[in-house]
Design a protein around this motif. Structure first.
Motif: not given
Length: 72
Positions: A59-61, A48-53
């Motif tokens: 989004x940033x890119x 889950x954390x990997x997906x969030x990152x």
């Protein structure tokens, strides 16, 4: 016949030893089972954390505006 008491004593010691070893094996099995439960939970949490990152990096890119923090 003098060997009988020593054999009985030896047999009793072996039975006690087997009983103690069985208890240790059961304890180790319980510990391993608990550890696998924790490992599975941590693997899911990591995914889950990997997906969030990855979502955040995408989004940033892509230049999409970042949503406001939850306290706004």
């Amino acid at each position: 016949m003098s060997d009988m008491p020593s054999e009985t004593h030896r047999l009793a010691r072996l039975e006690i030893r087997i009983t103690e070893q069985e208890a240790v094996i059961e304890d180790l099995n319980a510990a391993i089972t608990e550890q696998w439960t924790v490992i599975d939970r941590l693997k899911r949490q990591l995914a889950r954390l990997q997906e969030q990152v990855e979502d955040s990096a995408f989004r940033t890119a892509s230049g999409a505006p970042e949503p406001p923090p939850p306290h706004y």
